[in-house]
Design a protein around this motif. Structure first.
Motif, PDB file in Angstrom:
ATOM      1  N   ARG A 191      -2.800  85.277  54.699  1.00  0.00           N
ATOM      2  CA  ARG A 191      -3.841  85.087  54.081  1.00  0.00           C
ATOM      3  C   ARG A 191      -4.724  86.717  53.823  1.00  0.00           C
ATOM      4  O   ARG A 191      -5.396  87.413  53.507  1.00  0.00           O
ATOM      5  CB  ARG A 191      -4.736  84.669  54.113  1.00  0.00           C
TER       6      ARG A 191
ATOM      7  N   ASN B  74       3.623  72.479  57.826  1.00  0.00           N
ATOM      8  CA  ASN B  74       2.587  71.902  59.173  1.00  0.00           C
ATOM      9  C   ASN B  74       2.538  70.961  59.300  1.00  0.00           C
ATOM     10  O   ASN B  74       3.000  70.619  60.383  1.00  0.00           O
ATOM     11  CB  ASN B  74       1.319  72.914  59.144  1.00  0.00           C
ATOM     12  N   TYR B  75       2.755  69.713  58.437  1.00  0.00           N
ATOM     13  CA  TYR B  75       2.186  68.870  58.909  1.00  0.00           C
ATOM     14  C   TYR B  75       4.060  68.022  59.210  1.00  0.00           C
ATOM     15  O   TYR B  75       4.161  66.938  60.222  1.00  0.00           O
ATOM     16  CB  TYR B  75       2.715  68.022  57.460  1.00  0.00           C
TER      17      TYR B  75
ATOM     18  N   ASP C  76       4.047  68.453  63.668  1.00  0.00           N
ATOM     19  CA  ASP C  76       2.319  67.376  63.356  1.00  0.00           C
ATOM     20  C   ASP C  76       3.137  66.320  63.418  1.00  0.00           C
ATOM     21  O   ASP C  76       2.689  65.809  64.660  1.00  0.00           O
ATOM     22  CB  ASP C  76       0.987  67.379  62.463  1.00  0.00           C
TER      23      ASP C  76
ATOM     24  N   ARG D  82      -2.376  63.086  52.715  1.00  0.00           N
ATOM     25  CA  ARG D  82      -3.406  64.360  53.121  1.00  0.00           C
ATOM     26  C   ARG D  82      -2.045  65.550  51.699  1.00  0.00           C
ATOM     27  O   ARG D  82      -3.159  66.366  50.913  1.00  0.00           O
ATOM     28  CB  ARG D  82      -2.528  64.849  54.302  1.00  0.00           C
TER      29      ARG D  82
ATOM     30  N   ASP E 227      -3.636  67.603  48.887  1.00  0.00           N
ATOM     31  CA  ASP E 227      -3.941  68.701  48.408  1.00  0.00           C
ATOM     32  C   ASP E 227      -2.887  69.053  47.241  1.00  0.00           C
ATOM     33  O   ASP E 227      -3.053  69.671  47.030  1.00  0.00           O
ATOM     34  CB  ASP E 227      -3.287  69.612  50.196  1.00  0.00           C
TER      35      ASP E 227
ATOM     36  N   LYS F 114      -6.427  74.009  41.166  1.00  0.00           N
ATOM     37  CA  LYS F 114      -6.729  75.239  42.048  1.00  0.00           C
ATOM     38  C   LYS F 114      -5.695  76.384  41.179  1.00  0.00           C
ATOM     39  O   LYS F 114      -6.122  77.331  39.994  1.00  0.00           O
ATOM     40  CB  LYS F 114      -6.949  76.108  43.216  1.00  0.00           C
ATOM     41  N   TYR F 115      -4.589  76.301  41.082  1.00  0.00           N
ATOM     42  CA  TYR F 115      -3.637  76.816  40.721  1.00  0.00           C
ATOM     43  C   TYR F 115      -3.305  76.934  39.412  1.00  0.00           C
ATOM     44  O   TYR F 115      -2.296  78.136  38.707  1.00  0.00           O
ATOM     45  CB  TYR F 115      -2.627  77.482  41.604  1.00  0.00           C
TER      46      TYR F 115
HETATM   47  P1  NDP Z   1      -2.769  73.071  55.124  1.00  0.00           P
HETATM   48  O1  NDP Z   1      -3.439  74.412  56.263  1.00  0.00           O
HETATM   49  O2  NDP Z   1      -1.588  73.078  54.489  1.00  0.00           O
HETATM   50  O3  NDP Z   1      -3.524  74.061  54.100  1.00  0.00           O
HETATM   51  C1  NDP Z   1      -2.918  73.552  52.565  1.00  0.00           C
HETATM   52  C2  NDP Z   1      -3.776  74.926  51.899  1.00  0.00           C
HETATM   53  O4  NDP Z   1      -2.842  76.525  52.284  1.00  0.00           O
HETATM   54  C3  NDP Z   1      -4.209  74.872  49.929  1.00  0.00           C
HETATM   55  O5  NDP Z   1      -5.236  73.734  49.760  1.00  0.00           O
HETATM   56  C4  NDP Z   1      -3.661  76.484  49.813  1.00  0.00           C
HETATM   57  O6  NDP Z   1      -5.273  76.863  49.889  1.00  0.00           O
HETATM   58  C5  NDP Z   1      -3.240  76.942  51.112  1.00  0.00           C
HETATM   59  N1  NDP Z   1      -1.658  77.287  50.769  1.00  0.00           N
HETATM   60  C6  NDP Z   1      -1.024  76.071  50.493  1.00  0.00           C
HETATM   61  N2  NDP Z   1       0.600  76.316  49.939  1.00  0.00           N
HETATM   62  C7  NDP Z   1       0.390  77.617  50.149  1.00  0.00           C
HETATM   63  C8  NDP Z   1       1.647  78.881  50.340  1.00  0.00           C
HETATM   64  N3  NDP Z   1       2.829  79.028  49.954  1.00  0.00           N
HETATM   65  N4  NDP Z   1       0.888  80.137  50.461  1.00  0.00           N
HETATM   66  C9  NDP Z   1      -0.148  80.431  51.032  1.00  0.00           C
HETATM   67  N5  NDP Z   1      -1.386  79.263  50.931  1.00  0.00           N
HETATM   68  C10 NDP Z   1      -0.583  78.289  50.568  1.00  0.00           C
HETATM   69  O7  NDP Z   1      -3.798  71.768  55.119  1.00  0.00           O
HETATM   70  P2  NDP Z   1      -4.218  70.933  55.820  1.00  0.00           P
HETATM   71  O8  NDP Z   1      -5.601  71.843  56.779  1.00  0.00           O
HETATM   72  O9  NDP Z   1      -4.240  69.741  55.733  1.00  0.00           O
HETATM   73  O10 NDP Z   1      -3.879  71.308  57.585  1.00  0.00           O
HETATM   74  C11 NDP Z   1      -3.703  72.148  58.457  1.00  0.00           C
HETATM   75  C12 NDP Z   1      -3.502  71.470  59.841  1.00  0.00           C
HETATM   76  O11 NDP Z   1      -3.631  70.805  60.170  1.00  0.00           O
HETATM   77  C13 NDP Z   1      -2.390  71.042  59.274  1.00  0.00           C
HETATM   78  O12 NDP Z   1      -1.121  71.605  60.694  1.00  0.00           O
HETATM   79  C14 NDP Z   1      -2.217  69.550  59.571  1.00  0.00           C
HETATM   80  O13 NDP Z   1      -0.687  68.989  60.323  1.00  0.00           O
HETATM   81  C15 NDP Z   1      -3.048  69.584  60.721  1.00  0.00           C
HETATM   82  N6  NDP Z   1      -3.920  68.075  61.402  1.00  0.00           N
HETATM   83  C16 NDP Z   1      -4.119  67.205  61.625  1.00  0.00           C
HETATM   84  C17 NDP Z   1      -4.880  65.844  61.467  1.00  0.00           C
HETATM   85  C18 NDP Z   1      -4.583  65.625  62.981  1.00  0.00           C
HETATM   86  O14 NDP Z   1      -5.289  64.439  62.625  1.00  0.00           O
HETATM   87  N7  NDP Z   1      -4.607  65.552  64.312  1.00  0.00           N
HETATM   88  C19 NDP Z   1      -5.462  65.977  60.346  1.00  0.00           C
HETATM   89  C20 NDP Z   1      -4.766  66.921  59.211  1.00  0.00           C
HETATM   90  C21 NDP Z   1      -4.591  67.673  59.236  1.00  0.00           C
HETATM   91  P3  NDP Z   1      -5.982  77.833  48.962  1.00  0.00           P
HETATM   92  O15 NDP Z   1      -4.537  78.957  48.360  1.00  0.00           O
HETATM   93  O16 NDP Z   1      -6.697  77.901  48.147  1.00  0.00           O
HETATM   94  O17 NDP Z   1      -5.508  79.229  50.954  1.00  0.00           O
END
Ligand code: NDP
Length: 427
Positions: A323, A359-360, A363, A395, A399, A406-407
């Motif tokens: 980003r 990333n999920y 986790d 989630r 998303d 969005k896209y």
């Molecule tokens: P992400 O960090 O995965 O963000 C998703 C966003 O990333 C999308 O909406 C999009 O937004 C952007 N994106 C998606 N695909 C791409 C791509 N190919 N290239 C560039 N941008 C992309 O989502 P979360 O906020 O859900 O998760 C973040 C972390 O937090 C994860 O590791 C998750 O496991 C963790 N988490 C932990 C929890 C817990 O309770 N321990 C609960 C929830 C999450 P845009 O394009 O607008 O940038």
């Protein structure tokens, strides 16, 4: 694109959305009742039933498991809130601007989580070492604290609901009181310049989880004179995760919680109750049941946890760096990217080329390790992974719907190139 075309989270010209997540108003009402009930039930299963599932014979018996708040618990709760507020406001740290909201507002955030958690943890450890704080005495208030945190979440959700309704522009509310109470009516409420959601997620949710991850092993030491391998593995792995969170605290600003979700009962309850109390259920169980964890199994779990941590951290960093600089090399090669009509690019290589949410996967792998460390004597400590897996599956779907909004067609093209959702080549 209209709200009816996509639905999830899409606002119409009046700023309203349809109540179409979590099963609508009925689902929201069910969750408002079920989330606290589950939290009290699993706490009670460990604290009052030796870690076993128990069947209440009546609603009265179920209600009787809710501990009565105490003045000691109120003092601990207030002291933690005050300490975190002071550290957040006056602690040294850079101030960064958040992402612009759909109304063009940008909040300011003080990124000093490492300092705040470091000071809090040091105070706790010093207090225990100097015998000024008895972990056992603090944990004797665990139940009353759970009740207080739940009450706080309900009151705070009511206040933010009202605050959101009074705003000039509606932030994706639906007009259905129950649904809006659950999902929230305001994105980034502030006290002065400070974003309330960021503070409660980071300093109260993650911070209190970290404090319990220190206090629970300390209580085991105080009670039994030794630390069990299971306790060591779970708390160590969790503390790595929590410290990592604070080191990369600014990445929270680009997470769905901050940029997309309103602050309603769902998030208030998650920050105040779910994270500190339910995420430490493994250690609570270990303290009560003291399961044996063979050394070989402990080593295997630490290795698997490290692999999960690597996938989690590296994939999140890859997106964050992309980003900032879309030309930055990914795994030693020029990145494969996709232009979109929205103006931002999507990354199609590295972890983001293998699946849309690796990333999920990282986790979930860690969550599984923390539960496995408790052995197979009870299903109760598996609560974390049993709820976390559906949460992340849901989630990912939410998303996906947001990204589709969005896209548009560009997201369909990305999904064609990267067909797997979470687990490469499997799902
Ligand atoms: P992400 O960090 O995965 O963000 C998703 C966003 O990333 C999308 O909406 C999009 O937004 C952007 N994106 C998606 N695909 C791409 C791509 N190919 N290239 C560039 N941008 C992309 O989502 P979360 O906020 O859900 O998760 C973040 C972390 O937090 C994860 O590791 C998750 O496991 C963790 N988490 C932990 C929890 C817990 O309770 N321990 C609960 C929830 C999450 P845009 O394009 O607008 O940038």
């Amino acid at each position: 694109m209209s709200a009816t075309e996509v639905g999830t989270g899409a606002a119409n010209e009046h700023g309203r959305t349809r109540p179409d997540q979590f099963g609508g108003p009925a689902g929201a009402l069910a969750l408002i009742i079920v989330m606290p009930t589950i939290s009290f039930y699993v706490w009670s299963a460990v604290a009052q039933h030796g870690g076993s599932l128990w069947l209440p014979s009546s609603v009265a018996e179920l209600a009787a498991m809710v501990p009565v708040p105490t003045w000691d618990a109120a003092a601990i709760f207030a002291a933690w809130l005050a300490l975190q507020a002071v550290l957040y406001v006056v602690g040294p740290g850079r101030v960064v601007q958040g992402w612009p909201t759909e109304h063009g507002e940008r909040a300011e955030y003080r990124i000093n989580g490492v300092f705040a958690f470091g000071v809090s943890a040091a105070l706790l450890v010093a207090g225990v070492a100097l015998e000024l704080v008895s972990p056992r005495a603090v944990l004797a208030q665990f139940g009353p604290l759970l009740t207080l945190a739940t009450l706080f979440a309900v009151v705070a959700a009511a206040l933010t609901y009202v605050a959101g309704r009074r705003r000039a522009h509606l932030e994706r509310s639906t007009g259905n009181a129950i649904y809006d109470f659950y999902m929230g009516t305001i994105l980034n409420p502030r006290i002065g310049r400070h974003d309330v959601k960021f503070f409660f997620e980071s300093r109260i949710g993650m911070g209190a989880w970290g404090a319990f991850a220190i206090l629970l092993p300390a209580a085991e030491l105080e009670t039994h004179g030794s630390l069990s391998t299971a306790m060591l593995v779970v708390s160590l792995c969790q503390l790595i995760y929590i410290v990592d969170f604070f080191v990369f605290e600014s990445t929270l600003l680009s997470m769905i919680d901050i940029i997309e979700e309103n602050l309603g009962f769902m998030l208030w309850f998650a920050f105040l109750v779910w994270m500190p109390f339910n995420f430490t259920l493994q250690q609570q169980y270990v303290l009560a049941a003291r399961p044996e964890l063979p050394t070989a199994a402990a080593i295997a779990l630490v290795v698997l946890n490290s692999a999960g941590y690597f996938v989690f951290r590296d994939s999140n960093l890859q997106k964050q760096r992309f980003r900032r600089d879309p030309t930055r090399r990914v795994w030693g090669k020029s990145p494969v990217t996709m232009d979109t009509a929205r103006g931002t690019k999507l990354l199609v290589s590295g972890w983001w080329g293998l699946a849309r949410h690796t990333n999920y996967l990282g986790d979930l792998t860690m969550a599984f390790c923390w539960c496995l460390a408790c052995g197979f004597g009870s299903i109760v400590p598996y609560f974390y992974v049993l709820y976390f897996a559906p949460l992340l599956l849901n989630r990912e779907r939410r998303d996906h719907a947001m990204c589709k909004r969005k896209y548009g067609a560009d997201w369909d093209r990305y999904c064609e190139k990267v067909p797997y959702r979470i687990v490469p080549f499997v799902y």
